[in-house]
Design an enzyme around this catalytic site. Structure first.
Site, PDB file in Angstrom:
ATOM      1  N   CYS A   5     -31.500  30.400 -12.231  1.00  0.00           N
ATOM      2  CA  CYS A   5     -32.442  29.440 -12.823  1.00  0.00           C
ATOM      3  C   CYS A   5     -31.773  28.322 -13.620  1.00  0.00           C
ATOM      4  CB  CYS A   5     -33.460  30.169 -13.686  1.00  0.00           C
ATOM      5  SG  CYS A   5     -32.734  31.369 -14.798  1.00  0.00           S
TER       6      CYS A   5
ATOM      7  N   VAL B  37     -41.675  36.685 -13.572  1.00  0.00           N
ATOM      8  CA  VAL B  37     -41.682  35.750 -12.441  1.00  0.00           C
ATOM      9  C   VAL B  37     -42.865  36.039 -11.514  1.00  0.00           C
ATOM     10  CG1 VAL B  37     -40.367  34.921 -10.443  1.00  0.00           C
ATOM     11  CG2 VAL B  37     -39.184  35.421 -12.584  1.00  0.00           C
TER      12      VAL B  37
ATOM     13  N   THR C 199     -45.833  42.236 -11.275  1.00  0.00           N
ATOM     14  CA  THR C 199     -46.236  42.464 -12.669  1.00  0.00           C
ATOM     15  C   THR C 199     -45.247  41.860 -13.676  1.00  0.00           C
ATOM     16  OG1 THR C 199     -45.117  44.582 -12.461  1.00  0.00           O
ATOM     17  CG2 THR C 199     -47.518  44.598 -12.211  1.00  0.00           C
ATOM     18  N   GLY C 200     -44.082  41.418 -13.203  1.00  0.00           N
ATOM     19  CA  GLY C 200     -43.051  40.905 -14.117  1.00  0.00           C
ATOM     20  C   GLY C 200     -43.274  39.441 -14.476  1.00  0.00           C
TER      21      GLY C 200
ATOM     22  N   LYS D  40     -22.075  32.909 -12.194  1.00  0.00           N
ATOM     23  CA  LYS D  40     -23.067  32.340 -11.272  1.00  0.00           C
ATOM     24  C   LYS D  40     -23.046  30.810 -11.372  1.00  0.00           C
ATOM     25  CE  LYS D  40     -26.173  36.289 -11.759  1.00  0.00           C
ATOM     26  NZ  LYS D  40     -27.313  36.808 -12.509  1.00  0.00           N
TER      27      LYS D  40
ATOM     28  N   HIS E  35     -34.783  25.721 -19.674  1.00  0.00           N
ATOM     29  CA  HIS E  35     -33.322  25.806 -19.843  1.00  0.00           C
ATOM     30  C   HIS E  35     -32.748  24.389 -19.970  1.00  0.00           C
ATOM     31  CE1 HIS E  35     -33.549  29.980 -19.086  1.00  0.00           C
ATOM     32  NE2 HIS E  35     -33.066  30.059 -17.862  1.00  0.00           N
TER      33      HIS E  35
ATOM     34  N   THR F  45     -39.018  29.378 -15.434  1.00  0.00           N
ATOM     35  CA  THR F  45     -39.827  30.292 -14.616  1.00  0.00           C
ATOM     36  C   THR F  45     -40.647  29.533 -13.570  1.00  0.00           C
ATOM     37  OG1 THR F  45     -41.767  30.402 -16.078  1.00  0.00           O
ATOM     38  CG2 THR F  45     -39.996  32.004 -16.482  1.00  0.00           C
TER      39      THR F  45
HETATM   40  P1  NAP Z   1     -39.233  41.404 -15.148  1.00  0.00           P
HETATM   41  O1  NAP Z   1     -40.205  40.674 -16.004  1.00  0.00           O
HETATM   42  O2  NAP Z   1     -38.412  42.477 -15.774  1.00  0.00           O
HETATM   43  O3  NAP Z   1     -40.040  42.032 -13.888  1.00  0.00           O
HETATM   44  C1  NAP Z   1     -39.444  42.935 -12.987  1.00  0.00           C
HETATM   45  C2  NAP Z   1     -40.406  43.313 -11.874  1.00  0.00           C
HETATM   46  O4  NAP Z   1     -39.733  44.254 -11.004  1.00  0.00           O
HETATM   47  C3  NAP Z   1     -41.679  44.031 -12.377  1.00  0.00           C
HETATM   48  O5  NAP Z   1     -42.771  43.685 -11.553  1.00  0.00           O
HETATM   49  C4  NAP Z   1     -41.344  45.512 -12.171  1.00  0.00           C
HETATM   50  O6  NAP Z   1     -42.487  46.332 -11.970  1.00  0.00           O
HETATM   51  C5  NAP Z   1     -40.535  45.428 -10.878  1.00  0.00           C
HETATM   52  N1  NAP Z   1     -39.694  46.618 -10.724  1.00  0.00           N
HETATM   53  C6  NAP Z   1     -38.798  47.132 -11.611  1.00  0.00           C
HETATM   54  N2  NAP Z   1     -38.261  48.272 -11.113  1.00  0.00           N
HETATM   55  C7  NAP Z   1     -38.834  48.479  -9.906  1.00  0.00           C
HETATM   56  C8  NAP Z   1     -38.707  49.479  -8.903  1.00  0.00           C
HETATM   57  N3  NAP Z   1     -37.886  50.513  -9.058  1.00  0.00           N
HETATM   58  N4  NAP Z   1     -39.446  49.363  -7.767  1.00  0.00           N
HETATM   59  C9  NAP Z   1     -40.285  48.310  -7.584  1.00  0.00           C
HETATM   60  N5  NAP Z   1     -40.466  47.337  -8.512  1.00  0.00           N
HETATM   61  C10 NAP Z   1     -39.736  47.405  -9.639  1.00  0.00           C
HETATM   62  O7  NAP Z   1     -38.176  40.415 -14.482  1.00  0.00           O
HETATM   63  P2  NAP Z   1     -38.348  38.843 -14.117  1.00  0.00           P
HETATM   64  O8  NAP Z   1     -37.848  37.995 -15.216  1.00  0.00           O
HETATM   65  O9  NAP Z   1     -39.718  38.626 -13.590  1.00  0.00           O
HETATM   66  O10 NAP Z   1     -37.274  38.673 -12.945  1.00  0.00           O
HETATM   67  C11 NAP Z   1     -37.532  39.130 -11.634  1.00  0.00           C
HETATM   68  C12 NAP Z   1     -36.382  38.691 -10.727  1.00  0.00           C
HETATM   69  O11 NAP Z   1     -36.293  37.257 -10.718  1.00  0.00           O
HETATM   70  C13 NAP Z   1     -35.020  39.204 -11.193  1.00  0.00           C
HETATM   71  O12 NAP Z   1     -34.220  39.475 -10.060  1.00  0.00           O
HETATM   72  C14 NAP Z   1     -34.459  38.024 -11.988  1.00  0.00           C
HETATM   73  O13 NAP Z   1     -33.057  38.016 -12.035  1.00  0.00           O
HETATM   74  C15 NAP Z   1     -34.992  36.849 -11.157  1.00  0.00           C
HETATM   75  N6  NAP Z   1     -35.131  35.572 -11.875  1.00  0.00           N
HETATM   76  C16 NAP Z   1     -35.774  35.504 -13.086  1.00  0.00           C
HETATM   77  C17 NAP Z   1     -35.921  34.261 -13.710  1.00  0.00           C
HETATM   78  C18 NAP Z   1     -36.625  34.087 -15.045  1.00  0.00           C
HETATM   79  O14 NAP Z   1     -36.640  32.948 -15.549  1.00  0.00           O
HETATM   80  N7  NAP Z   1     -37.211  35.119 -15.641  1.00  0.00           N
HETATM   81  C19 NAP Z   1     -35.424  33.118 -13.101  1.00  0.00           C
HETATM   82  C20 NAP Z   1     -34.808  33.214 -11.849  1.00  0.00           C
HETATM   83  C21 NAP Z   1     -34.673  34.446 -11.262  1.00  0.00           C
HETATM   84  P3  NAP Z   1     -43.155  47.210 -13.170  1.00  0.00           P
HETATM   85  O15 NAP Z   1     -43.954  46.242 -13.999  1.00  0.00           O
HETATM   86  O16 NAP Z   1     -44.027  48.160 -12.427  1.00  0.00           O
HETATM   87  O17 NAP Z   1     -42.050  47.856 -13.918  1.00  0.00           O
END
Ligand code: NAP
Length: 356
Positions: A155, A15, A12-13, A211, A249, A335
């Site tokens: 990223c 990524v 749902t997030g 990082k 980025h 992303t």
């Molecule tokens: P995000 O939008 O905050 O999404 C987080 C996801 O994790 C949501 O699906 C959330 O579900 C889930 N979650 C949170 N708490 C949880 C729990 N206790 N149990 C199970 N699921 C849980 O974050 P994002 O930007 O997509 O990033 C996700 C990961 O990718 C992170 O580790 C981040 O560092 C990494 N990342 C991100 C990027 C980027 O450009 N955004 C790039 C490289 C790496 P709910 O919706 O149910 O809360």
């Protein structure tokens, strides 16, 4: 060909949504399961992301009706997937990713949790595809039979690591000074508040500079006795900034070499650079991984982030540096290349090499 069943943890997030958007009609993988926190669990996917779907294309039809599962149910979910992509928040990933691997499900992760685990490969497939051969040692160390964890790096690195690597292979990089200008989507949703970022630049992203300075050394490292040992002899200094851009980025890089190449040699190295994903013709591989823009004001996030499905790195502004040898600007889609697209390319490499 029967498709391989992929689960998405953190579906749902920011990524996770990108994974769903990119995997629609993937030739090898189909999404069989979506999981997130207990806040979303039990809802249809379309309901769980209602009002917070951030992709430009519609939610794929096949995903809309999937029931969101609680990602903590590792053993049950593992039975319904051949592997999982993890886009979980790092503290949750720390607890759950090993549970999936233990349950026999390979984990292709975006989280930072295992980037420093010595027997976990941190992959940019154009650079260090051979690091996947550490996986049998990882499985042996933990008593895992089929499961394992493979990760991708931070990223922002994607914007300059491949261009640097193409030069490192020929001229040996010695010192790098990099200043990143990172998009707000890199912080997930809701991420940085609009009040903080509009009309502003925030010169701090927690943990990002560390990082940026350390992860390249593991990526360029070598494998010894079941561990990945960091590359030595390269010094990196990073400044990381959050800027009011949605996706993409940018990185301003100054670099010195053991032997200073000419401008023509650099441009030739970038133009001719190809890696394992291109040799294997992986579906998500950009045809030309590094694209040099001749215009004096490129690359730019809005104009260049989507180059070759968002998987190519755009570079430009190559000029001599008054302090180190050369400087340039790099750009990648955070992303896509930096997150979900990079994860998909990792999974394709693992499948092509028979780890999935
Ligand atoms: P995000 O939008 O905050 O999404 C987080 C996801 O994790 C949501 O699906 C959330 O579900 C889930 N979650 C949170 N708490 C949880 C729990 N206790 N149990 C199970 N699921 C849980 O974050 P994002 O930007 O997509 O990033 C996700 C990961 O990718 C992170 O580790 C981040 O560092 C990494 N990342 C991100 C990027 C980027 O450009 N955004 C790039 C490289 C790496 P709910 O919706 O149910 O809360």
């Amino acid at each position: 060909m029967k498709k391989i069943r992929a689960g998405i943890l953190g579906a749902t997030g920011m990524v996770g949504q990108q994974y769903l958007a990119l995997l629609e009609n993937h030739p090898w993988f189909e999404v069989s399961c979506v999981a997130a926190s207990e806040r979303s669990a039990g809802k249809k996917y379309s309901e769980a992301v209602s009002g917070r779907w951030h992709m430009q294309k519609e939610i794929p039809q096949t995903a809309k009706e999937l029931m969101v599962r609680d990602a903590a149910q590792a053993k049950e979910i593992a039975k319904e997937c051949d592997f999982v992509f993890s886009a979980l928040d790092p503290p949750v990933a720390k607890i759950l990713e090993e549970k999936y691997a233990e349950a026999g499900t390979p984990v292709v992760s975006n989280a930072s949790t295992h980037r420093w685990t010595r027997d976990v490969p941190m992959l940019i497939p154009e650079i260090n595809a051979e690091h996947i051969s550490i996986i049998p040692a990882q499985q042996k160390n933990r008593g895992w039979k089929k499961g394992f964890i493979a990760v991708k790096p931070n990223c922002s690195l994607q914007s300059y690591m491949t261009p640097l690597f193409a030069l490192h292979k020929k001229f040996s990089v010695k010192k790098v000074i990099v200043t990143t200008l990172q998009a707000v989507s890199g912080a997930g949703h809701p991420g940085v508040s609009s009040f903080d970022i509009i009309d502003n630049v925030i010169p701090f992203i927690g943990g990002e500079e560390e990082k940026s300075e350390n992860e390249p050394l593991k990526i360029l490292g070598s494998m010894r006795n079941g561990e990945i040992v960091n590359a030595s002899g390269i010094e990196i200094s990073a400044h990381c900034n959050r800027v009011p851009v949605i996706d993409g980025h940018l990185a301003c890089v100054s670099v010195s070499f053991e032997r200073k190449p000419s401008r023509a040699e650099i441009l030739d190295a970038w133009k001719k650079f190809r890696g394992v994903p291109q040799e294997l013709k992986l579906p998500f591989a950009p045809k030309q991984p590094i694209i040099y823009r001749e215009e004096e004001n490129r690359p730019q996030p809005r104009l260049d982030r989507d180059t070759d499905k968002g998987m190519a790195v755009s570079v430009g502004r190559l000029r001599e540096c008054n302090v180190l040898d050369w400087r340039f600007v790099g750009l990648s889609h955070n992303t896509i290349r930096g997150a979900a697209g990079g994860g998909i390319l990792n999974a394709e490499l693992l499948k092509a090499k028979k780890y999935l």
